[in-house]
Scaffold this motif. Structure first.
Motif, PDB file in Angstrom:
ATOM      1  N   UNK A  35       0.732  -1.136   0.154  1.00  0.00           N
ATOM      2  CA  UNK A  35      -0.087  -0.059   0.252  1.00  0.00           C
ATOM      3  C   UNK A  35       0.962   1.102  -0.123  1.00  0.00           C
ATOM      4  N   UNK A  36       0.722   2.301  -1.041  1.00  0.00           N
ATOM      5  CA  UNK A  36       1.254   3.373  -0.940  1.00  0.00           C
ATOM      6  C   UNK A  36       0.628   4.524  -0.571  1.00  0.00           C
ATOM      7  N   UNK A  37       0.964   5.564  -0.115  1.00  0.00           N
ATOM      8  CA  UNK A  37       0.389   6.857   0.176  1.00  0.00           C
ATOM      9  C   UNK A  37       0.796   7.718  -0.970  1.00  0.00           C
ATOM     10  N   UNK A  38      -0.154   8.660  -1.391  1.00  0.00           N
ATOM     11  CA  UNK A  38       0.365   9.298  -2.576  1.00  0.00           C
ATOM     12  C   UNK A  38       0.702  10.965  -2.161  1.00  0.00           C
ATOM     13  N   UNK A  39       0.173  11.300  -1.098  1.00  0.00           N
ATOM     14  CA  UNK A  39       0.338  12.539  -0.659  1.00  0.00           C
ATOM     15  C   UNK A  39       0.684  12.660   0.848  1.00  0.00           C
ATOM     16  N   UNK A  40       1.730  13.689   1.218  1.00  0.00           N
ATOM     17  CA  UNK A  40       2.072  14.681   0.265  1.00  0.00           C
ATOM     18  C   UNK A  40       3.472  14.057  -0.909  1.00  0.00           C
ATOM     19  N   UNK A  41       3.922  13.113  -0.557  1.00  0.00           N
ATOM     20  CA  UNK A  41       4.580  12.538  -1.683  1.00  0.00           C
ATOM     21  C   UNK A  41       4.385  10.838  -1.573  1.00  0.00           C
ATOM     22  N   UNK A  42       4.857  10.402  -2.510  1.00  0.00           N
ATOM     23  CA  UNK A  42       4.642   8.812  -2.528  1.00  0.00           C
ATOM     24  C   UNK A  42       5.536   8.452  -1.474  1.00  0.00           C
ATOM     25  N   UNK A  43       4.723   7.206  -0.918  1.00  0.00           N
ATOM     26  CA  UNK A  43       5.497   6.732   0.335  1.00  0.00           C
ATOM     27  C   UNK A  43       4.844   5.237   0.714  1.00  0.00           C
ATOM     28  N   UNK A  44       5.735   4.357   0.902  1.00  0.00           N
ATOM     29  CA  UNK A  44       5.432   3.054   1.261  1.00  0.00           C
ATOM     30  C   UNK A  44       4.512   3.073   2.445  1.00  0.00           C
ATOM     31  N   UNK A  45       3.400   2.627   2.874  1.00  0.00           N
ATOM     32  CA  UNK A  45       2.706   2.574   3.964  1.00  0.00           C
ATOM     33  C   UNK A  45       2.558   1.254   4.771  1.00  0.00           C
ATOM     34  N   UNK A  46       2.578   0.129   3.877  1.00  0.00           N
ATOM     35  CA  UNK A  46       2.529  -1.261   4.254  1.00  0.00           C
ATOM     36  C   UNK A  46       2.934  -2.216   3.476  1.00  0.00           C
ATOM     37  N   UNK A  47       3.150  -3.511   3.767  1.00  0.00           N
ATOM     38  CA  UNK A  47       3.407  -4.476   2.708  1.00  0.00           C
ATOM     39  C   UNK A  47       3.590  -5.824   3.315  1.00  0.00           C
ATOM     40  N   UNK A  48       3.371  -6.890   2.304  1.00  0.00           N
ATOM     41  CA  UNK A  48       3.477  -8.204   2.923  1.00  0.00           C
ATOM     42  C   UNK A  48       4.052  -9.063   1.924  1.00  0.00           C
ATOM     43  N   UNK A  49       5.154  -9.593   2.263  1.00  0.00           N
ATOM     44  CA  UNK A  49       5.819 -10.591   1.370  1.00  0.00           C
ATOM     45  C   UNK A  49       6.554 -10.109   0.180  1.00  0.00           C
ATOM     46  N   UNK A  50       6.765  -9.083   0.015  1.00  0.00           N
ATOM     47  CA  UNK A  50       7.652  -8.482  -1.106  1.00  0.00           C
ATOM     48  C   UNK A  50       9.057  -8.199  -0.893  1.00  0.00           C
ATOM     49  N   UNK A  51       9.867  -8.234  -1.629  1.00  0.00           N
ATOM     50  CA  UNK A  51      11.326  -7.889  -1.176  1.00  0.00           C
ATOM     51  C   UNK A  51      11.533  -6.391  -1.536  1.00  0.00           C
ATOM     52  N   UNK A  52      12.615  -5.991  -1.271  1.00  0.00           N
ATOM     53  CA  UNK A  52      12.844  -4.507  -1.413  1.00  0.00           C
ATOM     54  C   UNK A  52      13.268  -4.183  -2.715  1.00  0.00           C
ATOM     55  N   UNK A  53      13.588  -5.140  -3.595  1.00  0.00           N
ATOM     56  CA  UNK A  53      13.683  -4.822  -5.041  1.00  0.00           C
ATOM     57  C   UNK A  53      12.204  -4.629  -5.690  1.00  0.00           C
ATOM     58  N   UNK A  54      11.344  -5.605  -5.317  1.00  0.00           N
ATOM     59  CA  UNK A  54       9.919  -5.388  -5.941  1.00  0.00           C
ATOM     60  C   UNK A  54       9.421  -4.262  -5.350  1.00  0.00           C
ATOM     61  N   UNK A  55       9.703  -3.900  -4.052  1.00  0.00           N
ATOM     62  CA  UNK A  55       8.813  -2.547  -3.403  1.00  0.00           C
ATOM     63  C   UNK A  55       9.500  -1.242  -4.147  1.00  0.00           C
ATOM     64  N   UNK A  56      10.741  -1.336  -4.554  1.00  0.00           N
ATOM     65  CA  UNK A  56      11.205  -0.142  -5.145  1.00  0.00           C
ATOM     66  C   UNK A  56      10.783  -0.261  -6.411  1.00  0.00           C
ATOM     67  N   UNK A  57      10.663  -1.128  -7.258  1.00  0.00           N
ATOM     68  CA  UNK A  57       9.853  -1.280  -8.539  1.00  0.00           C
ATOM     69  C   UNK A  57       8.659  -0.500  -8.388  1.00  0.00           C
ATOM     70  N   UNK A  58       7.689  -1.051  -7.430  1.00  0.00           N
ATOM     71  CA  UNK A  58       6.367  -0.623  -7.366  1.00  0.00           C
ATOM     72  C   UNK A  58       6.274   0.833  -6.966  1.00  0.00           C
ATOM     73  N   UNK A  59       7.064   1.366  -6.449  1.00  0.00           N
ATOM     74  CA  UNK A  59       7.175   2.733  -5.822  1.00  0.00           C
ATOM     75  C   UNK A  59       7.631   3.523  -7.310  1.00  0.00           C
TER      76      UNK A  59
END
Length: 78
Positions: A35-59
């Motif tokens: 889950x990513x919040x979009x305001x004030x900037x894009x930020x990761x809010x929560x995640x399950x079972x994804x690795x750092x590389x996947x999270x960076x790609x998604x962001x």
């Protein structure tokens, strides 16, 4: 209700209709979810079972398509 905003590869980007007022997007795949919040900037809010590389790609995808996500949010809620 959880309308799909778009799909990219194995990832589905969507939001829940009655979750919280802050603009955010959920992402789900066979590997996990985030889950990513979009305001004030894009930020990761929560995640399950994804690795750092996947999270960076998604962001990066969320940052690139931020305006599209916000537009979909506004069209759905307003």
């Amino acid at each position: 209700m959880s309308p799909t905003i778009f799909r990219e590869g194995k990832y589905r980007f969507f939001f829940f209709s009655r979750e919280e007022e802050r603009i955010h997007v959920h992402v789900v795949s066979p590997d996990g979810e985030a889950k990513f919040r979009l305001e004030p900037t894009v930020a990761l809010a929560d995640y399950v079972s994804l690795n750092k590389r996947q999270l960076l790609r998604l962001q990066k995808i969320v940052e690139k398509r931020k305006n599209e996500i916000i537009s979909a949010w506004q069209n759905h809620f307003y």
